[in-house]
Scaffold this motif. Structure first.
Motif, PDB file in Angstrom:
ATOM      1  N   LEU B   5      13.129 -27.511  -3.597  1.00  0.00           N
ATOM      2  CA  LEU B   5      12.796 -28.796  -3.649  1.00  0.00           C
ATOM      3  C   LEU B   5      11.314 -28.571  -4.376  1.00  0.00           C
ATOM      4  O   LEU B   5      10.635 -29.810  -4.294  1.00  0.00           O
ATOM      5  N   PHE B   9      11.027 -32.404  -5.016  1.00  0.00           N
ATOM      6  CA  PHE B   9       9.071 -33.114  -4.716  1.00  0.00           C
ATOM      7  C   PHE B   9       8.917 -34.235  -6.211  1.00  0.00           C
ATOM      8  O   PHE B   9       7.983 -35.233  -6.435  1.00  0.00           O
ATOM      9  N   MET B  77      18.642 -34.680   1.521  1.00  0.00           N
ATOM     10  CA  MET B  77      18.464 -34.256   2.581  1.00  0.00           C
ATOM     11  C   MET B  77      18.223 -33.008   2.721  1.00  0.00           C
ATOM     12  O   MET B  77      16.887 -33.002   4.204  1.00  0.00           O
ATOM     13  N   LEU B  79      15.072 -32.304   1.116  1.00  0.00           N
ATOM     14  CA  LEU B  79      13.428 -33.124   1.321  1.00  0.00           C
ATOM     15  C   LEU B  79      13.733 -33.144   2.565  1.00  0.00           C
ATOM     16  O   LEU B  79      12.541 -32.964   3.271  1.00  0.00           O
ATOM     17  N   GLN B  80      14.209 -34.384   3.255  1.00  0.00           N
ATOM     18  CA  GLN B  80      14.069 -35.216   3.818  1.00  0.00           C
ATOM     19  C   GLN B  80      14.006 -33.568   5.456  1.00  0.00           C
ATOM     20  O   GLN B  80      13.149 -33.626   6.410  1.00  0.00           O
ATOM     21  N   TRP B  82      12.785 -30.526   5.287  1.00  0.00           N
ATOM     22  CA  TRP B  82      11.915 -30.162   5.416  1.00  0.00           C
ATOM     23  C   TRP B  82      10.846 -31.147   5.432  1.00  0.00           C
ATOM     24  O   TRP B  82      10.217 -30.109   6.882  1.00  0.00           O
ATOM     25  N   LEU B  83      10.813 -31.840   5.550  1.00  0.00           N
ATOM     26  CA  LEU B  83       9.481 -33.314   5.969  1.00  0.00           C
ATOM     27  C   LEU B  83       9.777 -32.781   7.214  1.00  0.00           C
ATOM     28  O   LEU B  83       8.938 -33.244   8.282  1.00  0.00           O
ATOM     29  N   GLU B  84      11.150 -33.392   8.142  1.00  0.00           N
ATOM     30  CA  GLU B  84      11.142 -33.276   9.788  1.00  0.00           C
ATOM     31  C   GLU B  84      11.019 -31.963  10.465  1.00  0.00           C
ATOM     32  O   GLU B  84      10.096 -32.101  11.640  1.00  0.00           O
ATOM     33  N   TRP B  85      11.221 -30.744   9.897  1.00  0.00           N
ATOM     34  CA  TRP B  85      10.717 -29.588  10.257  1.00  0.00           C
ATOM     35  C   TRP B  85       9.253 -29.497  10.433  1.00  0.00           C
ATOM     36  O   TRP B  85       9.104 -29.016  11.058  1.00  0.00           O
ATOM     37  N   GLN B  86       8.424 -29.823   8.981  1.00  0.00           N
ATOM     38  CA  GLN B  86       6.882 -29.576   9.172  1.00  0.00           C
ATOM     39  C   GLN B  86       6.458 -30.749  10.749  1.00  0.00           C
ATOM     40  O   GLN B  86       5.634 -30.960  11.463  1.00  0.00           O
ATOM     41  N   ARG B  87       7.184 -32.304  10.558  1.00  0.00           N
ATOM     42  CA  ARG B  87       7.112 -32.798  11.216  1.00  0.00           C
ATOM     43  C   ARG B  87       7.050 -32.703  13.044  1.00  0.00           C
ATOM     44  O   ARG B  87       6.742 -32.825  14.388  1.00  0.00           O
ATOM     45  N   VAL B  89       7.590 -29.348  14.636  1.00  0.00           N
ATOM     46  CA  VAL B  89       5.879 -28.545  14.360  1.00  0.00           C
ATOM     47  C   VAL B  89       5.259 -29.051  14.737  1.00  0.00           C
ATOM     48  O   VAL B  89       4.542 -28.927  16.054  1.00  0.00           O
ATOM     49  N   TRP B  90       4.343 -29.811  14.561  1.00  0.00           N
ATOM     50  CA  TRP B  90       3.393 -31.283  14.512  1.00  0.00           C
ATOM     51  C   TRP B  90       3.455 -31.891  15.559  1.00  0.00           C
ATOM     52  O   TRP B  90       3.131 -31.232  16.361  1.00  0.00           O
ATOM     53  N   ARG B  93       3.025 -28.802  18.737  1.00  0.00           N
ATOM     54  CA  ARG B  93       1.797 -28.601  19.058  1.00  0.00           C
ATOM     55  C   ARG B  93       1.034 -29.848  18.990  1.00  0.00           C
ATOM     56  O   ARG B  93       0.410 -29.738  20.783  1.00  0.00           O
TER      57      ARG B  93
END
Lengths: 109, 109
Positions: B5, B9, B77, B79-80, B82-87, B89-90, B93
């Protein structure tokens, strides 16, 4: 000049900074709460936080003696958008290839 | 040690290198085809390509005098992912916050 995507990708190229994002997507946190899981001197941690703030991925507000950090969603969504776009183009190419392979199969069988 | 990662990045924090990825998701291309849209000396372009190859996002094969580059899907994939996971969780919330806001509204109205 660094674009938003340049500085977002660059800011996330470090595991400490990604860990801060992973924490902040759960909700705002104070600098000391953010720093506590990381085994490094506070000034070093603050430099990582500054990279995140400079990139616009994180914002902070100081109230009394406590500085609280939160995520800025827009740059994170821009990153995700760029990657999704690449993925979509890539998937469409794979679809075209498999359609082509089927045609070849039909013509040779 | 740089993780996958980290280097993915980092490799994408440059507009020339992102343009190479945007081209290669459409299919493999020779080094000279990849270089031609970029207004820079070939050695400079080759350094960008080397960063992409070192990160594992791009692979190249030499056949005769032509070196052809292609995308490696797995790091992109990751990278994508990791970002999807953050999205995700966000988003969860935000859902919790809006449920909470509704409850407060009901109790105060």
């Amino acid at each position: 000049m660094q674009s938003q995507l340049d500085s977002s990708f660059s800011a996330l190229s470090d595991p400490t900074r990604r860990a801060v994002i992973e924490r902040l997507v759960n909700g705002p946190a104070s600098v000391s709460d953010l720093a506590s899981p990381h085994d490094m001197a506070l000034p070093t941690f603050m430099r990582h936080l500054k990279v995140l703030e400079d990139s616009g991925l994180v914002r902070s507000v100081k109230k009394g003696r406590v500085r609280t950090c939160h995520i800025e969603a827009a740059p994170l969504m821009e990153l995700q958008g760029w990657l999704e776009w690449q993925r979509r183009v890539w998937d469409q190419r794979l679809d075209r290839l498999s359609t082509l392979a089927e045609k070849i199969n039909r013509n040779t069988s």
